[in-house]
Design a protein around this motif. Structure first.
Motif, PDB file in Angstrom:
ATOM      1  N   CYS A 266      -8.168   0.529   1.941  1.00  0.00           N
ATOM      2  CA  CYS A 266      -7.274   1.537   1.350  1.00  0.00           C
ATOM      3  C   CYS A 266      -7.942   2.909   1.307  1.00  0.00           C
ATOM      4  O   CYS A 266      -7.284   3.937   1.524  1.00  0.00           O
ATOM      5  CB  CYS A 266      -6.862   1.096  -0.056  1.00  0.00           C
ATOM      6  SG  CYS A 266      -5.697  -0.291  -0.070  1.00  0.00           S
ATOM      7  N   ALA A 269      -7.948   4.219   4.967  1.00  0.00           N
ATOM      8  CA  ALA A 269      -6.594   4.585   5.384  1.00  0.00           C
ATOM      9  C   ALA A 269      -6.117   5.832   4.659  1.00  0.00           C
ATOM     10  O   ALA A 269      -5.482   6.709   5.251  1.00  0.00           O
ATOM     11  CB  ALA A 269      -5.636   3.422   5.125  1.00  0.00           C
ATOM     12  N   GLY A 270      -6.430   5.919   3.360  1.00  0.00           N
ATOM     13  CA  GLY A 270      -6.013   7.095   2.603  1.00  0.00           C
ATOM     14  C   GLY A 270      -6.619   8.375   3.149  1.00  0.00           C
ATOM     15  O   GLY A 270      -5.918   9.373   3.374  1.00  0.00           O
ATOM     16  N   TYR A 321      -4.316  -1.008   9.971  1.00  0.00           N
ATOM     17  CA  TYR A 321      -3.938   0.361   9.634  1.00  0.00           C
ATOM     18  C   TYR A 321      -2.532   0.735  10.087  1.00  0.00           C
ATOM     19  O   TYR A 321      -2.075   1.847   9.814  1.00  0.00           O
ATOM     20  CB  TYR A 321      -4.937   1.376  10.205  1.00  0.00           C
ATOM     21  CG  TYR A 321      -6.317   1.272   9.622  1.00  0.00           C
ATOM     22  CD1 TYR A 321      -6.545   1.499   8.271  1.00  0.00           C
ATOM     23  CD2 TYR A 321      -7.412   0.944  10.427  1.00  0.00           C
ATOM     24  CE1 TYR A 321      -7.819   1.403   7.726  1.00  0.00           C
ATOM     25  CE2 TYR A 321      -8.688   0.853   9.885  1.00  0.00           C
ATOM     26  CZ  TYR A 321      -8.887   1.083   8.549  1.00  0.00           C
ATOM     27  OH  TYR A 321     -10.147   0.996   8.022  1.00  0.00           O
ATOM     28  N   ALA A 324      -0.157   0.987   7.041  1.00  0.00           N
ATOM     29  CA  ALA A 324      -0.560   2.167   6.267  1.00  0.00           C
ATOM     30  C   ALA A 324      -0.123   3.448   6.974  1.00  0.00           C
ATOM     31  O   ALA A 324       0.325   4.412   6.324  1.00  0.00           O
ATOM     32  CB  ALA A 324      -2.067   2.166   6.050  1.00  0.00           C
ATOM     33  N   ALA A 327       3.443   3.990   6.359  1.00  0.00           N
ATOM     34  CA  ALA A 327       3.658   4.474   4.991  1.00  0.00           C
ATOM     35  C   ALA A 327       3.387   5.968   4.888  1.00  0.00           C
ATOM     36  O   ALA A 327       4.117   6.702   4.200  1.00  0.00           O
ATOM     37  CB  ALA A 327       2.761   3.700   4.026  1.00  0.00           C
ATOM     38  N   SER A 347       1.614   9.695  -0.135  1.00  0.00           N
ATOM     39  CA  SER A 347       0.948   8.947   0.946  1.00  0.00           C
ATOM     40  C   SER A 347       0.037   7.871   0.377  1.00  0.00           C
ATOM     41  O   SER A 347       0.040   6.720   0.849  1.00  0.00           O
ATOM     42  CB  SER A 347       0.136   9.895   1.824  1.00  0.00           C
ATOM     43  OG  SER A 347       0.964  10.764   2.539  1.00  0.00           O
ATOM     44  N   VAL A 351       0.130   3.905   1.036  1.00  0.00           N
ATOM     45  CA  VAL A 351      -1.012   3.171   1.585  1.00  0.00           C
ATOM     46  C   VAL A 351      -1.424   2.032   0.650  1.00  0.00           C
ATOM     47  O   VAL A 351      -1.730   0.921   1.090  1.00  0.00           O
ATOM     48  CB  VAL A 351      -2.204   4.126   1.818  1.00  0.00           C
ATOM     49  CG1 VAL A 351      -3.482   3.334   2.126  1.00  0.00           C
ATOM     50  CG2 VAL A 351      -1.898   5.079   2.958  1.00  0.00           C
ATOM     51  N   GLY A 355       0.900  -0.283   2.813  1.00  0.00           N
ATOM     52  CA  GLY A 355      -0.256  -0.480   3.689  1.00  0.00           C
ATOM     53  C   GLY A 355      -1.067  -1.698   3.301  1.00  0.00           C
ATOM     54  O   GLY A 355      -1.473  -2.488   4.160  1.00  0.00           O
ATOM     55  N   LEU A 356      -1.321  -1.865   2.010  1.00  0.00           N
ATOM     56  CA  LEU A 356      -2.096  -3.021   1.557  1.00  0.00           C
ATOM     57  C   LEU A 356      -1.356  -4.313   1.836  1.00  0.00           C
ATOM     58  O   LEU A 356      -1.973  -5.329   2.195  1.00  0.00           O
ATOM     59  CB  LEU A 356      -2.399  -2.882   0.067  1.00  0.00           C
ATOM     60  CG  LEU A 356      -3.254  -3.995  -0.550  1.00  0.00           C
ATOM     61  CD1 LEU A 356      -4.607  -4.095   0.152  1.00  0.00           C
ATOM     62  CD2 LEU A 356      -3.444  -3.765  -2.046  1.00  0.00           C
ATOM     63  N   GLU A 359      -2.013  -5.204   5.405  1.00  0.00           N
ATOM     64  CA  GLU A 359      -3.358  -5.755   5.595  1.00  0.00           C
ATOM     65  C   GLU A 359      -3.452  -7.156   5.007  1.00  0.00           C
ATOM     66  O   GLU A 359      -4.185  -8.011   5.517  1.00  0.00           O
ATOM     67  CB  GLU A 359      -4.398  -4.836   4.961  1.00  0.00           C
ATOM     68  CG  GLU A 359      -4.358  -3.376   5.408  1.00  0.00           C
ATOM     69  CD  GLU A 359      -4.455  -3.174   6.909  1.00  0.00           C
ATOM     70  OE1 GLU A 359      -4.690  -4.146   7.663  1.00  0.00           O
ATOM     71  OE2 GLU A 359      -4.278  -2.025   7.354  1.00  0.00           O
ATOM     72  N   ALA A 392      -6.587   4.201  -2.540  1.00  0.00           N
ATOM     73  CA  ALA A 392      -5.685   4.846  -1.598  1.00  0.00           C
ATOM     74  C   ALA A 392      -5.278   6.231  -2.091  1.00  0.00           C
ATOM     75  O   ALA A 392      -5.233   7.198  -1.315  1.00  0.00           O
ATOM     76  CB  ALA A 392      -4.446   3.977  -1.389  1.00  0.00           C
TER      77      ALA A 392
END
Length: 610
Positions: A266, A269-270, A321, A324, A327, A347, A351, A355-356, A359, A392
């Motif tokens: 996270c 990706a963030g 990713y 994410a 997102a 965002s 994520v 996003g999580l 994953e 994130a």
């Protein structure tokens, strides 16, 4: 669902059972890379032309390199030399790092300092540090109009974080030797000196992106496709660098809490995807994520260590990713990107949730065919959701601040300082809080059944009987005997577990039962070979009743207690390095972000050349 992973990391061991016959000990990858580097430098010296304004034979010779690079790369020569050398150093260090981690998992400790993987890491880190020095040298000789002057030197702002990364990472090499001398030779990726070296290399892509920004490489206009392609490479390397610390889990023998993987995913990706969306524009966060995934699984980036069948060591990225990135794109569509803090927070929210979830779907079934090892399960909740969301959100705010610098937007692209400070503290908290690894009160009644060929089936009765009911993993593992074998412990009754298959209990390898529940990480030895070098006797493969203890006692069997002040000193140096990196990036990002937008500097007409 059960999982079984077996892979060989070394084609052969030497006559004495050492690593001399292993592919991991080969100097060939490093030799090939250095020969290529030498050929490229030679070609640049031959093909370049020094400006007529240069004086002195040495200056005229050296300036051939940035001249040739500028004509080929279409960006200022000092920047091309800085980025090219830094990224080549990252490649060399990455090859060594990959082989070194595989070495420790397959073969255990390395008894020599100057092994092929170690030298690859060291030379790569030296090249990263040298990249900053080259940038300063060529900017000075070429009289480039950069913002910082010190005496006769012209210092591009972006070379400051790059130099800080490289110098600190190189210093990690002798510090690591001091650490080993005090505490024995460890085989973990996340020791303080190792992390200084790893992170010093990991953020090279981020520093290179700042170099491109300071050099004025445009995102649009002029040679837009070429220049945008260079920025895309910077974006990809930034995301890859932010993912490097996840190697602790990719190689199958993580020695820290599994909770770190969703946190690191996270955070990466963030930072990375939020910055990519703001810098490159619509759709590029998704494009970079998909491209990174395709490259990772194409085999093009696998090098160094080979399996018994001649292929690369099977590892699997912890993150895709892609969800994410979707997102982040959704956030841009919903709230726009003009108000940076608002976009960053939305965002980060995406994520840390969408996003999580993506994953989670990827990691919930780490199968043999994927090279997976420890699948995610519901025991990670709610901690993974809470920590992941905080990471994130923090990462997205940091990524938005980075984007403002790369786009050179000044105040218009600046994130409020209080929000940025809070994000940094939140990111630090998500890393620091899960660090403790306590031990629970669990006893194992271990029973072995001979399966022939040096293998045994493992049965264990746990007290209390529900000790592994909500475990993050409960596995039998054999490693450092030339291969890694992981077998899940299957529940057969109240407190009774049996390994899903027989596992090796002879030879050089170490066989353990590993139990990870909550923050607790503990182990019971099944069989450990005698190790006269460190004065450890054999723990034979026999039935026994034993309590689970901290798994570091057996995973890091080579470690000794040492003296406390060395640990405090090394941790202090690591903290200073981190503070220096943050300061260098903040200063450089602010200075570069405040520069007015401008085109790429053009080289002088050919008539003025020598």
């Amino acid at each position: 669902m059960t999982h079984l992973v077996t892979f060989a990391l070394a084609a052969d061991l030497g006559p004495g059972g050492d690593a001399s016959g292993s592919a991991l000990a080969s100097w060939q990858p490093l030799t090939v890379l250095l020969v290529i580097f030498g050929l490229v430098v030679t070609a640049l010296l031959i093909g370049g032309r020094a400006p007529a304004t240069s004086t002195g034979i040495l200056d005229r010779t050296l300036l051939r390199i940035p001249d040739a690079l500028e004509r080929v790369a279409k960006i200022p020569g000092w920047a091309a030399a800085t980025v090219g050398t830094g990224l080549f150093g990252l490649l060399v260090a990455g090859q060594g790092f990959y082989s070194d981690v595989a070495w420790h998992i397959a073969l255990g400790r390395d008894d020599e300092l100057f092994t092929a993987p170690h030298m690859s890491i060291l030379i790569g880190l030296v090249l990263i540090a040298s990249a900053a020095a080259l940038g300063i040298l060529f900017a000075t000789l070429g009289r480039v109009d950069v913002g910082l002057r010190w005496g006769g030197l012209r210092i591009p702002w972006s070379t400051i974080p790059l130099g800080a990364l490289g110098v600190a990472a190189v210093s990690g090499f002798p510090i690591d030797e001091v650490w080993h001398g005090a505490y024995g030779i460890d085989v973990t990726m996340w020791s303080p000196p190792h992390m200084v070296m790893i992170l010093g290399a990991s953020f090279t892509g981020l520093a290179a992106w700042l170099v491109l920004a300071e050099a004025g490489v445009p995102l649009r206009g002029g040679s837009s496709r070429w220049h945008r392609g260079i920025h895309v490479v910077g974006a990809w390397l930034t995301l890859q660098g932010l993912s490097a610390a996840q190697g602790e889990f990719a190689f199958g023998v993580p020695q820290f809490q599994q909770l770190f993987l969703p946190i690191l995913l996270c955070l990466a990706a963030g930072i990375g995807l939020t910055a990519i969306r703001l810098i490159l524009g619509r759709g590029w966060a998704i494009g970079v994520a998909v491209g990174s995934l395709l490259l990772s699984y194409s085999g093009l980036l696998s090098f160094g260590a080979e399996s018994e069948g001649g292929g690369p060591v099977p590892t699997r990225d912890g993150g895709l990713y892609v969800a994410a990135a979707l997102a982040v794109e959704l956030a841009a569509w919903l709230v726009g990107t003009e108000r940076r803090l608002r976009f960053a927070l939305v965002s980060g929210l995406g994520v840390g949730t969408i996003g999580l979830a993506g994953e989670w779907a990827w990691n919930a079934d780490w199968a043999l065919s994927d090279g997976g090892y420890q699948p995610w399960n519901t025991s990670l909740l709610p901690e993974a959701a809470i920590y992941g969301l905080v990471a994130a959100l923090a990462g997205a705010v940091i990524g938005a601040a980075l984007a403002g610098a790369v786009r050179r937007e000044g105040r218009a692209g600046r994130v409020p300082t209080p929000a940025l400070v809070l994000a940094g503290l939140a990111a630090l908290a998500t890393i620091a809080l899960p660090m403790p690894r306590p031990v629970g009160d669990v006893v194992a009644d271990l029973r072995l059944t001979d399966a022939g060929d040096g293998e045994a089936s493992i049965e264990v009765i746990l007290t209390p009987a529900d000790a592994a009911d909500d475990a993050r993993w409960f596995q039998a593992i054999n490693w450092q005997g030339g291969e890694l074998v992981i077998a899940e412990m299957e529940r057969k009754g109240e407190g009774r577990y049996v390994s899903e298959r027989p596992i090796t209990v002879e030879g050089r390898g170490k066989t353990l039962l590993r139990l990870h529940r909550g923050s607790e990480m503990m182990a019971v030895p099944v069989r450990l070979p005698a190790d006269p070098e460190i004065g450890e006797p054999e723990i034979p493969a026999v039935d026994r009743v034993a309590p689970f203890v901290s798994e570091q006692q057996y995973l890091l069997r080579e470690q000794t207690d040492g003296v406390a002040w060395v640990s405090w000193a090394v941790h202090g140096l690591a903290a200073l390095a981190a503070m220096a990196w943050v300061t260098a990036f903040v200063v450089a990002a602010k200075r570069i972000g405040d520069l007015p937008p401008g085109p790429v500097h053009q080289r002088e007409p050919a008539a003025s050349d020598a």
